[in-house]
Design a protein around this motif. Structure first.
Motif, mmCIF file in Angstrom:
data_model
loop_
_atom_site.group_PDB
_atom_site.id
_atom_site.type_symbol
_atom_site.label_atom_id
_atom_site.label_comp_id
_atom_site.label_asym_id
_atom_site.label_seq_id
_atom_site.Cartn_x
_atom_site.Cartn_y
_atom_site.Cartn_z
ATOM 1 N N PHE A 16 -17.734 9.757 7.928
ATOM 2 C CA PHE A 16 -16.434 9.139 6.599
ATOM 3 C C PHE A 16 -15.518 9.718 7.416
ATOM 4 C CE2 PHE A 16 -14.249 9.435 2.682
ATOM 5 C CZ PHE A 16 -14.638 7.856 2.247
ATOM 6 N N VAL A 17 -13.974 8.530 6.887
ATOM 7 C CA VAL A 17 -12.702 9.662 7.487
ATOM 8 C C VAL A 17 -12.217 9.620 6.126
ATOM 9 C CG1 VAL A 17 -10.699 8.506 8.556
ATOM 10 C CG2 VAL A 17 -12.849 7.809 9.117
ATOM 11 N N GLU A 18 -11.583 10.495 5.904
ATOM 12 C CA GLU A 18 -10.808 11.218 4.722
ATOM 13 C C GLU A 18 -9.649 10.108 4.406
ATOM 14 O OE1 GLU A 18 -12.205 15.643 3.293
ATOM 15 O OE2 GLU A 18 -10.211 15.400 5.069
ATOM 16 N N GLY A 19 -9.127 9.931 5.718
ATOM 17 C CA GLY A 19 -7.756 9.036 5.425
ATOM 18 C C GLY A 19 -7.878 7.911 5.847
ATOM 19 N N PRO A 20 -6.763 6.985 6.862
ATOM 20 C CA PRO A 20 -6.875 5.283 6.594
ATOM 21 C C PRO A 20 -7.768 5.472 8.376
ATOM 22 C CG PRO A 20 -4.623 6.241 6.295
ATOM 23 C CD PRO A 20 -5.473 7.474 5.888
ATOM 24 N N ILE A 21 -8.251 4.814 8.567
ATOM 25 C CA ILE A 21 -9.011 3.989 10.295
ATOM 26 C C ILE A 21 -7.446 3.391 10.393
ATOM 27 C CG2 ILE A 21 -10.474 3.217 11.565
ATOM 28 C CD1 ILE A 21 -12.035 4.396 8.946
ATOM 29 N N ILE A 22 -6.962 3.833 11.376
ATOM 30 C CA ILE A 22 -5.881 2.975 12.448
ATOM 31 C C ILE A 22 -5.994 2.190 13.913
ATOM 32 C CG2 ILE A 22 -3.629 3.015 14.028
ATOM 33 C CD1 ILE A 22 -3.334 5.419 11.307
ATOM 34 N N SER A 39 3.541 13.212 5.678
ATOM 35 C CA SER A 39 3.462 12.670 4.310
ATOM 36 C C SER A 39 2.103 13.290 3.671
ATOM 37 C CB SER A 39 2.950 11.462 3.599
ATOM 38 O OG SER A 39 4.186 10.045 3.174
ATOM 39 N N GLY A 40 1.577 14.417 4.269
ATOM 40 C CA GLY A 40 0.577 15.167 4.338
ATOM 41 C C GLY A 40 -1.021 14.231 4.612
ATOM 42 N N VAL A 41 -0.774 13.159 4.609
ATOM 43 C CA VAL A 41 -2.153 12.309 4.651
ATOM 44 C C VAL A 41 -2.720 12.362 6.079
ATOM 45 C CG1 VAL A 41 -3.164 9.882 4.464
ATOM 46 C CG2 VAL A 41 -1.297 10.829 3.234
ATOM 47 N N PRO A 42 -4.033 12.790 6.896
ATOM 48 C CA PRO A 42 -5.401 12.429 7.935
ATOM 49 C C PRO A 42 -4.932 11.238 8.016
ATOM 50 C CG PRO A 42 -6.347 13.219 6.137
ATOM 51 C CD PRO A 42 -5.225 13.816 5.667
ATOM 52 N N SER A 43 -5.126 10.552 8.959
ATOM 53 C CA SER A 43 -5.727 9.423 10.019
ATOM 54 C C SER A 43 -6.435 10.101 10.723
ATOM 55 C CB SER A 43 -5.464 8.519 10.124
ATOM 56 O OG SER A 43 -3.465 9.206 11.409
ATOM 57 N N LEU A 44 -7.535 8.499 11.422
ATOM 58 C CA LEU A 44 -8.262 8.460 12.689
ATOM 59 C C LEU A 44 -7.055 6.979 13.234
ATOM 60 C CD1 LEU A 44 -10.364 9.191 14.312
ATOM 61 C CD2 LEU A 44 -11.869 7.641 13.439
ATOM 62 N N LYS A 378 6.523 2.175 4.872
ATOM 63 C CA LYS A 378 5.901 1.842 3.398
ATOM 64 C C LYS A 378 4.848 2.304 3.440
ATOM 65 C CE LYS A 378 9.772 -2.886 3.557
ATOM 66 N NZ LYS A 378 9.523 -3.919 3.619
ATOM 67 N N ILE A 379 3.735 1.887 5.035
ATOM 68 C CA ILE A 379 2.921 2.325 4.217
ATOM 69 C C ILE A 379 2.041 3.854 4.021
ATOM 70 C CG2 ILE A 379 0.106 2.167 5.655
ATOM 71 C CD1 ILE A 379 1.013 0.245 7.599
ATOM 72 N N ALA A 380 3.204 4.611 5.098
ATOM 73 C CA ALA A 380 2.554 6.302 4.589
ATOM 74 C C ALA A 380 3.142 6.353 3.063
ATOM 75 C CB ALA A 380 3.405 6.886 4.760
ATOM 76 N N SER A 381 4.111 5.839 2.358
ATOM 77 C CA SER A 381 4.084 5.698 1.158
ATOM 78 C C SER A 381 3.462 5.321 -0.014
ATOM 79 C CB SER A 381 5.958 5.625 1.116
ATOM 80 O OG SER A 381 5.869 5.719 -0.551
ATOM 81 N N ASP A 382 2.615 4.159 0.571
ATOM 82 C CA ASP A 382 1.647 3.489 -0.319
ATOM 83 C C ASP A 382 0.555 4.265 -0.226
ATOM 84 O OD1 ASP A 382 1.765 1.163 -2.061
ATOM 85 O OD2 ASP A 382 0.007 1.062 -1.426
ATOM 86 N N ILE A 383 0.125 4.411 1.056
ATOM 87 C CA ILE A 383 -0.809 5.691 1.318
ATOM 88 C C ILE A 383 -0.835 6.960 0.400
ATOM 89 C CG2 ILE A 383 -3.091 6.155 2.522
ATOM 90 C CD1 ILE A 383 -2.641 4.213 4.065
ATOM 91 N N ALA A 384 0.201 7.497 0.822
ATOM 92 C CA ALA A 384 0.410 8.352 -0.134
ATOM 93 C C ALA A 384 0.006 9.221 -1.927
ATOM 94 C CB ALA A 384 1.873 9.147 0.921
ATOM 95 N N GLN A 386 -1.692 7.096 -3.696
ATOM 96 C CA GLN A 386 -3.537 7.065 -4.011
ATOM 97 C C GLN A 386 -3.646 8.367 -3.576
ATOM 98 O OE1 GLN A 386 -4.736 2.896 -2.200
ATOM 99 N NE2 GLN A 386 -2.699 2.370 -1.201
ATOM 100 N N TRP A 387 -3.160 8.732 -2.400
ATOM 101 C CA TRP A 387 -4.144 10.193 -2.019
ATOM 102 C C TRP A 387 -4.459 11.063 -3.225
ATOM 103 C CZ3 TRP A 387 -6.782 10.917 2.475
ATOM 104 C CH2 TRP A 387 -6.883 12.536 2.438
ATOM 105 N N ILE A 388 -5.291 11.667 -2.963
ATOM 106 C CA ILE A 388 -6.057 12.526 -3.773
ATOM 107 C C ILE A 388 -6.384 14.421 -3.775
ATOM 108 C CG2 ILE A 388 -6.871 13.273 -6.252
ATOM 109 C CD1 ILE A 388 -7.252 10.285 -7.116
#
Length: 427
Positions: A16-22, A39-44, A378-384, A386-388
């Motif tokens: 399970f990846v906490e942030g987005p899968i790239i 934006s404070g969101v991790p990714s893989l 745009k993507i980073a702002s949109d996902i951020a 939603q990030w909790i």
């Protein structure tokens, strides 16, 4: 007992990846990962090769330089070193990308070939040869140039000499004194032909379609920079007419050289089809001098050469396919109609960066790294938004686990083994 061990070995590990899968560690994947991190969101990032920017590192010719000035080719939040030239070389651009990854602490998982990605039970499940990765978000960053385009040319299988795509071409040094058929007249075809001529080869460049050739600079100023400035104040059609006027003034009438211009202007054509105008870096003068021969379309390849549409027949020692690249998204992204059969987003720019159910795309704007930078932000702002807190909820884990139980039950009913959801761990 043995059957139990066999069933256990067939179970695919699930992460399970906490942030987005790239998917993809090229410039687009790096850019969106950096913007997410800011934006404070991790990714893989999952990358099929063993390095970042594998297209640049493993599939480009040695003489390659950026066609546009470096200020138009920056990734977000991190500029080029001041000592870099106006048009960085291939190796300088690669070093810039490596520095970019180090600066933002981006560490892709290499040798991860994505076999399938599908939205299931509220999550994206991305299957590689090693395990299944699960996330609420999937970012497609494999780009427009993931796979070489190999055209079907009658008779090419019987040609006695080597046939190489530009993805496997490095230098003209290995073609010295050879007659080389170069199929394609885009930027790659022009530059490979130029490189061959400078290594005392005799390139014959096939022009299958019409093509816009523009000077890389106009009176010392980047043609692209001039176009971008004019577009702020003038309609696209007016800018296209100006570019063609200046191209005819500086380069002359290319139709006389066998390089017919399309009826559609260069910028309009690029935006509509992705077909990039050729920015001349010296090939045109070699064509005018006769060192690069321009040929019409190929009718068929023979044992030792080619027959052309105009009736000519010539012998060649080697063939170079400068026929470009294509997207590979349809081969692995399943259950989504966001992409066309050609692997491009159906929604036109500037709204092609976001699909449904947490699906995003970057690097598919047909506008180079400028489009990548815009979409990444745009993507980073949109996902951020939603990030909790970056936490997996208990309900989320139970939802995935339940999905696995349902899937396993279905497979057991069909008396099939494998593809069973395994254990979960954080990454």
């Amino acid at each position: 007992m043995d059957s139990c061990k066999e069933e256990e070995s067939n179970r695919q590990k699930c992460v399970f990846v906490e942030g987005p899968i790239i998917v993809g560690a090229g410039p687009s994947g790096l850019a969106v990962s950096a913007c997410l991190k800011e934006s404070g969101v991790p990714s893989l990032i999952l990358e099929r090769s063993d390095c970042i920017a594998s297209l640049w590192q493993q599939k480009t010719y040695d003489r390659l330089k950026l066609h546009l000035p470096k200020q138009f080719c920056e990734l977000p939040l991190f500029g080029y070193p001041e000592n870099f030239p106006k048009y960085p070389s291939k190796h300088q651009f690669i070093s810039y990308l490596e520095g970019y990854a180090r600066h933002f602490g981006i560490e892709p998982k290499f040798h991860q070939v994505v076999q399938k990605a599908e939205f299931e039970f509220g999550f994206w499940r991305v299957k590689t040869q090693e395990c299944d990765y699960v996330s609420r978000w999937l970012i497609v960053a494999t780009g427009e140039n993931a796979e070489p385009v190999i055209p079907e040319i009658p008779g090419i299988e019987r040609f006695h000499g080597p046939v190489v795509h530009t993805s496997g071409y490095r230098s003209g040094s290995g073609f010295k004194n050879q007659r080389v058929l170069v199929v394609g007249c885009g930027n790659s075809g022009m530059e490979v032909s130029l490189d061959l001529s400078r290594h005392n080869a005799s390139p014959h460049m096939v022009v299958r379609n019409s093509v816009h050739v523009l000077p890389r600079e106009m009176f010392g100023v980047s043609t692209f920079g001039v176009a971008m400035s004019l577009l702020k104040w003038l309609p696209l059609g007016v800018v296209d007419k100006f570019l063609l006027l200046m191209a005819n003034f500086t380069l002359g009438n290319t139709d006389r050289l066998g390089l017919r211009r399309p009826k559609t202007g260069p910028i309009e054509l690029k935006n509509a089809t992705g077909k990039t105008p050729v920015l001349d870096v010296g090939a045109l003068s070699q064509i005018k001098s006769g060192k690069i021969k321009v040929m019409e379309g190929v009718r068929e390849i023979t044992n030792n050469g080619a027959r052309f549409l105009d009736g000519q027949e010539k012998e060649f020692d080697s063939i170079v396919l400068a026929t470009g690249y294509k997207s590979n998204v349809p081969s692995w992204l399943k259950g989504s109609d966001f992409f066309t059969e050609e692997g491009m987003p159906r929604t036109p720019f500037p709204n092609n960066w976001k699909g449904e159910n947490g699906l995003y795309t970057v690097g598919f704007t047909r506008r180079g790294l400028l489009g990548t930078a815009t979409d990444s932000a745009k993507i980073a702002s949109d996902i951020a938004d939603q990030w909790i807190g970056g936490q997996i909820t208990t309900a989320g884990v139970q939802s995935i686990a339940m999905a696995g139980e349902i899937e396993r039950a279905k497979k057991e009913q069909r008396k099939e083994k494998g593809d069973i959801w395994g254990y979960f761990r954080r990454t």
